[in-house]
Design a protein around this motif. Structure first.
Motif, PDB file in Angstrom:
ATOM      1  N   THR A 179      35.864  33.832  31.568  1.00 32.95           N
ATOM      2  CA  THR A 179      35.182  32.784  32.336  1.00 32.95           C
ATOM      3  C   THR A 179      34.671  33.396  33.631  1.00 32.95           C
ATOM      4  N   ARG A 180      33.472  32.987  34.004  1.00 34.90           N
ATOM      5  CA  ARG A 180      32.860  33.568  35.204  1.00 34.90           C
ATOM      6  C   ARG A 180      32.143  32.486  35.999  1.00 34.90           C
ATOM      7  N   GLY A 181      32.418  32.431  37.321  1.00 37.81           N
ATOM      8  CA  GLY A 181      31.654  31.548  38.199  1.00 37.81           C
ATOM      9  C   GLY A 181      30.470  32.350  38.716  1.00 37.81           C
ATOM     10  N   ALA A 182      30.536  32.738  40.011  1.00 39.40           N
ATOM     11  CA  ALA A 182      29.437  33.510  40.590  1.00 39.40           C
ATOM     12  C   ALA A 182      29.667  35.012  40.475  1.00 39.40           C
ATOM     13  N   GLY A 183      30.839  35.419  39.993  1.00 45.26           N
ATOM     14  CA  GLY A 183      31.115  36.854  39.842  1.00 45.26           C
ATOM     15  C   GLY A 183      31.318  37.571  41.174  1.00 45.26           C
ATOM     16  N   THR A 184      31.746  36.853  42.205  1.00 45.26           N
ATOM     17  CA  THR A 184      31.925  37.495  43.528  1.00 45.26           C
ATOM     18  C   THR A 184      33.345  38.008  43.751  1.00 45.26           C
ATOM     19  N   GLY A 240      37.703  42.942  39.995  1.00 49.63           N
ATOM     20  CA  GLY A 240      37.341  43.249  38.604  1.00 49.63           C
ATOM     21  C   GLY A 240      37.792  42.161  37.648  1.00 49.63           C
ATOM     22  N   GLY A 241      37.981  40.949  38.170  1.00 49.77           N
ATOM     23  CA  GLY A 241      38.533  39.844  37.379  1.00 49.77           C
ATOM     24  C   GLY A 241      37.617  39.316  36.293  1.00 49.77           C
ATOM     25  N   THR A 242      36.307  39.607  36.373  1.00 52.61           N
ATOM     26  CA  THR A 242      35.402  39.072  35.341  1.00 52.61           C
ATOM     27  C   THR A 242      34.775  40.181  34.502  1.00 52.61           C
ATOM     28  N   GLY A 280      34.212  34.021  52.751  1.00 47.04           N
ATOM     29  CA  GLY A 280      32.982  34.648  53.242  1.00 47.04           C
ATOM     30  C   GLY A 280      31.843  34.540  52.238  1.00 47.04           C
ATOM     31  N   SER A 281      32.190  34.334  50.970  1.00 41.84           N
ATOM     32  CA  SER A 281      31.194  34.261  49.897  1.00 41.84           C
ATOM     33  C   SER A 281      30.765  32.822  49.606  1.00 41.84           C
ATOM     34  N   MET A 282      31.107  31.875  50.492  1.00 46.30           N
ATOM     35  CA  MET A 282      30.959  30.452  50.141  1.00 46.30           C
ATOM     36  C   MET A 282      29.520  30.031  49.804  1.00 46.30           C
ATOM     37  N   GLY A 293      35.472  26.613  40.817  1.00 43.98           N
ATOM     38  CA  GLY A 293      36.362  27.117  39.756  1.00 43.98           C
ATOM     39  C   GLY A 293      36.893  28.505  40.104  1.00 43.98           C
ATOM     40  N   GLY A 294      35.997  29.373  40.574  1.00 49.19           N
ATOM     41  CA  GLY A 294      36.393  30.726  40.974  1.00 49.19           C
ATOM     42  C   GLY A 294      37.339  30.679  42.166  1.00 49.19           C
ATOM     43  N   ASN A 295      37.082  29.759  43.102  1.00 49.62           N
ATOM     44  CA  ASN A 295      37.964  29.620  44.279  1.00 49.62           C
ATOM     45  C   ASN A 295      39.377  29.222  43.861  1.00 49.62           C
ATOM     46  N   ALA A 306      40.740  29.620  40.797  1.00 51.95           N
ATOM     47  CA  ALA A 306      41.345  30.657  39.947  1.00 51.95           C
ATOM     48  C   ALA A 306      41.741  31.900  40.742  1.00 51.95           C
ATOM     49  N   GLU A 307      41.184  32.059  41.964  1.00 53.22           N
ATOM     50  CA  GLU A 307      41.578  33.191  42.824  1.00 53.22           C
ATOM     51  C   GLU A 307      42.371  32.707  44.038  1.00 53.22           C
ATOM     52  N   ASN A 308      42.550  31.414  44.170  1.00 55.76           N
ATOM     53  CA  ASN A 308      43.136  30.830  45.385  1.00 55.76           C
ATOM     54  C   ASN A 308      42.453  31.396  46.625  1.00 55.76           C
ATOM     55  N   GLY A 365      39.030  41.168  59.329  1.00 56.94           N
ATOM     56  CA  GLY A 365      39.750  40.220  58.478  1.00 56.94           C
ATOM     57  C   GLY A 365      40.410  39.084  59.204  1.00 56.94           C
ATOM     58  N   HIS A 366      41.166  38.348  58.388  1.00 60.09           N
ATOM     59  CA  HIS A 366      41.774  37.105  58.859  1.00 60.09           C
ATOM     60  C   HIS A 366      43.107  37.452  59.523  1.00 60.09           C
ATOM     61  N   ALA A 367      43.019  38.030  60.727  1.00 58.98           N
ATOM     62  CA  ALA A 367      44.218  38.545  61.391  1.00 58.98           C
ATOM     63  C   ALA A 367      45.253  37.438  61.590  1.00 58.98           C
ATOM     64  N   GLY A 404      46.234  39.102  49.490  1.00 56.87           N
ATOM     65  CA  GLY A 404      46.346  37.795  50.140  1.00 56.87           C
ATOM     66  C   GLY A 404      45.393  36.788  49.542  1.00 56.87           C
ATOM     67  N   GLU A 405      44.260  37.280  48.961  1.00 60.60           N
ATOM     68  CA  GLU A 405      43.274  36.308  48.486  1.00 60.60           C
ATOM     69  C   GLU A 405      42.314  36.845  47.426  1.00 60.60           C
ATOM     70  N   HIS A 406      42.254  38.142  47.209  1.00 61.54           N
ATOM     71  CA  HIS A 406      41.245  38.660  46.271  1.00 61.54           C
ATOM     72  C   HIS A 406      41.738  38.775  44.839  1.00 61.54           C
TER      73      HIS A 406
HETATM   74  C1  LIG Z   1      30.785  39.034  50.501  1.00 60.27           C
HETATM   75  C2  LIG Z   1      32.091  38.498  49.952  1.00 60.27           C
HETATM   76  C3  LIG Z   1      32.949  37.832  50.800  1.00 60.27           C
HETATM   77  C4  LIG Z   1      34.165  37.318  50.295  1.00 60.27           C
HETATM   78  N1  LIG Z   1      34.979  36.651  51.154  1.00 60.27           N
HETATM   79  C5  LIG Z   1      36.129  36.112  50.688  1.00 60.27           C
HETATM   80  C6  LIG Z   1      37.015  35.406  51.568  1.00 60.27           C
HETATM   81  O1  LIG Z   1      36.765  35.270  52.774  1.00 60.27           O
HETATM   82  N2  LIG Z   1      38.143  34.878  51.033  1.00 60.27           N
HETATM   83  C7  LIG Z   1      38.449  35.012  49.701  1.00 60.27           C
HETATM   84  O2  LIG Z   1      39.492  34.512  49.278  1.00 60.27           O
HETATM   85  N3  LIG Z   1      37.643  35.687  48.858  1.00 60.27           N
HETATM   86  C8  LIG Z   1      36.493  36.227  49.307  1.00 60.27           C
HETATM   87  N4  LIG Z   1      35.667  36.905  48.448  1.00 60.27           N
HETATM   88  C9  LIG Z   1      36.046  37.022  47.024  1.00 60.27           C
HETATM   89  C10 LIG Z   1      35.430  35.949  46.089  1.00 60.27           C
HETATM   90  O3  LIG Z   1      34.265  35.420  46.626  1.00 60.27           O
HETATM   91  C11 LIG Z   1      36.422  34.842  45.768  1.00 60.27           C
HETATM   92  O4  LIG Z   1      37.472  35.363  44.990  1.00 60.27           O
HETATM   93  C12 LIG Z   1      35.823  33.631  45.034  1.00 60.27           C
HETATM   94  O5  LIG Z   1      36.807  32.647  44.921  1.00 60.27           O
HETATM   95  C13 LIG Z   1      35.301  33.965  43.644  1.00 60.27           C
HETATM   96  O6  LIG Z   1      34.514  32.881  43.193  1.00 60.27           O
HETATM   97  P1  LIG Z   1      33.462  33.095  42.012  1.00 60.27           P
HETATM   98  O7  LIG Z   1      32.837  31.802  41.693  1.00 60.27           O
HETATM   99  O8  LIG Z   1      32.534  34.195  42.348  1.00 60.27           O
HETATM  100  O9  LIG Z   1      34.446  33.519  40.829  1.00 60.27           O
HETATM  101  P2  LIG Z   1      34.317  34.738  39.788  1.00 60.27           P
HETATM  102  O10 LIG Z   1      34.278  36.021  40.531  1.00 60.27           O
HETATM  103  O11 LIG Z   1      33.198  34.476  38.853  1.00 60.27           O
HETATM  104  O12 LIG Z   1      35.681  34.602  39.029  1.00 60.27           O
HETATM  105  C14 LIG Z   1      36.886  34.848  39.678  1.00 60.27           C
HETATM  106  C15 LIG Z   1      38.058  34.567  38.724  1.00 60.27           C
HETATM  107  O13 LIG Z   1      38.111  33.184  38.470  1.00 60.27           O
HETATM  108  C16 LIG Z   1      38.081  32.928  37.069  1.00 60.27           C
HETATM  109  N5  LIG Z   1      37.326  31.677  36.912  1.00 60.27           N
HETATM  110  C17 LIG Z   1      36.106  31.382  37.414  1.00 60.27           C
HETATM  111  N6  LIG Z   1      35.765  30.121  37.105  1.00 60.27           N
HETATM  112  C18 LIG Z   1      36.784  29.603  36.371  1.00 60.27           C
HETATM  113  C19 LIG Z   1      37.009  28.350  35.742  1.00 60.27           C
HETATM  114  N7  LIG Z   1      36.097  27.369  35.771  1.00 60.27           N
HETATM  115  N8  LIG Z   1      38.176  28.170  35.066  1.00 60.27           N
HETATM  116  C20 LIG Z   1      39.104  29.163  34.995  1.00 60.27           C
HETATM  117  N9  LIG Z   1      38.920  30.371  35.576  1.00 60.27           N
HETATM  118  C21 LIG Z   1      37.790  30.587  36.259  1.00 60.27           C
HETATM  119  C22 LIG Z   1      37.413  34.148  36.460  1.00 60.27           C
HETATM  120  O14 LIG Z   1      37.790  34.353  35.118  1.00 60.27           O
HETATM  121  C23 LIG Z   1      37.929  35.251  37.383  1.00 60.27           C
HETATM  122  O15 LIG Z   1      39.195  35.685  36.959  1.00 60.27           O
HETATM  123  C24 LIG Z   1      34.477  37.466  48.922  1.00 60.27           C
HETATM  124  C25 LIG Z   1      33.590  38.137  48.078  1.00 60.27           C
HETATM  125  C26 LIG Z   1      32.418  38.654  48.573  1.00 60.27           C
HETATM  126  C27 LIG Z   1      31.480  39.356  47.625  1.00 60.27           C
END
Ligand SMILES: Cc1cc2nc3c(=O)[nH]c(=O)nc-3n(C[C@H](O)[C@H](O)[C@H](O)COP(=O)(O)OP(=O)(O)OC[C@H]3O[C@@H](n4cnc5c(N)ncnc54)[C@H](O)[C@@H]3O)c2cc1C
Length: 457
Positions: free
Chosen positions: A68-73, A77-79, A133-135, A141-143, A145-147, A369-371, A413-415
């Protein structure tokens, strides 16, 4: 991928929602992390719950993995589809279904972009605080699944603090509904909790219920310059110990300040060894009091405080912080962003350790970072093709993780763990926990088809 399967998918989803050309699939062979690329066999974009269930059933019958992939951010390497299979992209399931002002929640499809939700609820005088930062592109969904955390984690918490309910399908296509719209709910296992940090391995979420809070009445931001990064870190520990909770407490070291300034030209102090970006928010009287207290602590630790006088200046500061990663990424071909996190009182120790590791291995690390959350982002700038340097980089990463654990912290902590941190999992959680996770996964996905091989499972 069998032709008959492709045909079935195209008939159900429409041709434009099924990608089979190699060039198209290549775009889904990687994410925002630096790891290897692997081509998926097919990429699909379901638009609604029924199409999603159709895809899952088809893949399940044919024993094809789903990633499953949201925005792939994600940065772990989760996607990446390590064993091929079907990348299922949620971005067409992107409707905000309800914003409830009386009961303070929102119901959204999993592919809704985080910023889209945050902006929408503001129209109602409400607030959805998690702001990775990627909001601008990440999905809810990605948020979940990654908390995902963000700049406001210190006061407002992270995504897990806002998830009230989830709707999902398991790999057998069964619909699972967890949580709901009430503040309290204890009927059965905490399924929303289970989906937090599940990295697409336990189920595929299609709908999420999120808590909303009232928008803070006012806020005040400051930029504080330091001639020593350790003074900045000590300030962070002292602010936390003084029981003040700024909404944001972010750090940038000299290398990062220069990278941002070079690209954005917003007048950051390029000679400072570090700076803190701090915001307090809430009722105007409280904001004024807390602001004065924070300023005093900064000055006591040799910080030079500059107050953002208006919204424009404030926005500039936060834009600078949000752009840190992309500005650093311009400097070298490979960027490795880590997020080892420590108890907040250990921030000065961790910062010292990162500096020592960078010099020991003769590599470039910019840290921001989030000191305030103890969550630093040591960002290694390198070139993967330089084998000698990359070996040193890998050793440096091992040491950063070892230090974080030694200080009572965590690998991430969050990635998330994904592929890149899988090999370190046992070091932090131990065999028993890994087995527990394995059993849990096998219980709901016995053929290991949902995002296989992530987290070392
Ligand atoms: C420039 C930049 C800044 C960032 N800043 C932060 C930050 O400040 N804080 C932070 O925590 N992260 C940050 N990140 C990391 C990233 O953006 C987060 O992890 C974000 O939550 C991923 O969302 P996504 O939609 O891109 O998910 P994806 O990368 O597409 O997927 C992430 C994971 O979630 C799973 N997933 C996605 N959608 C679903 C669904 N519907 N059901 C079940 N599983 C699902 C995927 O299988 C994968 O394992 C940053 C990344 C970048 C590139």
């Amino acid at each position: 991928m069998k032709k008959s399967l492709v045909k079935e998918l195209e008939k159900r989803l429409g041709k434009s929602s099924v990608l089979i050309d190699e060039g198209d699939r290549a775009l889904f062979s990687y994410d925002a992390a630096y790891g290897e690329k692997v081509l998926p066999d097919i990429v699909v974009f379901p638009e609604n719950k029924d199409d999603l269930q159709f895809v899952i059933n088809l893949m399940s019958e044919n024993e094809i993995p789903i990633i499953t992939r949201g925005a792939g951010t994600n940065l772990s390497g989760g996607t990446v589809p390590v064993s091929g299979g079907c990348v299922l992209v949620t971005t067409k399931m992107n409707r905000i279904l309800e914003i409830n002002e009386k009961d303070l929640y929102a119901v959204v499809e999993a592919g809704v972009v985080t910023k889209q939700l945050a902006d929408k609820v503001e129209e109602y005088g409400l607030f959805y605080p998690p702001d990775p930062g990627s909001m601008n592109i990440s999905t809810i969904g990605g948020n979940v699944a990654e908390n995902a955390g963000g700049l406001r984690g210190l006061k407002y918490g992270v995504t897990k603090d806002y998830v009230m309910g989830v709707k999902l399908f398991d790999m057998a296509g069964n619909e699972v509904i967890g949580g709901g719209k009430t503040v309290k709910l204890v009927t059965g296992f905490n399924i929303p909790g289970l989906m937090i940090s599940s990295e697409g391995m336990l189920g595929i979420m299609y709908e999420v219920i999120l808590k909303l809070v009232p928008k803070p009445a006012t806020s005040k931001s400051m930029l504080v310059e330091y001639s020593s990064v350790i003074d900045a870190c000590n300030t962070v520990s002292e602010i936390i110990a003084s029981k003040i909770l700024p909404s944001t407490l972010e750090l940038m070291d000299n290398f990062t300040i220069n990278a941002v300034e070079e690209s954005e030209k917003i007048g950051l102090p390029v000679k400072a060894d570090a700076l803190l970006l701090i915001e307090v928010d809430g009722h105007p009287a409280v904001v004024e009091d807390e602001f004065i207290m924070v300023k005093k602590i900064c000055e006591k630790n040799k910080g030079n405080v500059k107050v953002a006088d208006n919204n424009e200046e404030r926005d500039k500061l936060w834009t600078a912080r949000r752009k840190a990663l992309s500005c650093l990424a311009r400097l070298k071909p490979t960027l490795i962003l880590e997020d080892a996190t420590v108890p907040r009182s250990k921030i000065p120790d961790m910062m010292k350790a990162i500096k020592e590791i960078a010099s020991k291995y003769n590599i470039t690390i910019g840290t921001f970072g989030h000191a305030g959350d103890g969550n630093l982002h040591p960002t290694i700038l390198t070139d993967k093709r330089d084998e000698d340097e990359f070996r040193r980089v890998e050793k440096a990463i091992d040491e950063i993780f070892e230090k974080a654990l030694l200080f009572g912290g965590t690998l991430s902590g969050e990635h998330g763990v994904g592929l890149l941190k899988a090999k370190y999992m046992e070091m932090e959680v131990g065999k028993g926990t890994l087995n527990f996770m394995k059993n849990l996964k096998m219980g709901v996905d016995s053929k290991n088809l949902l995002n296989p091989h992530k987290m070392g499972l």
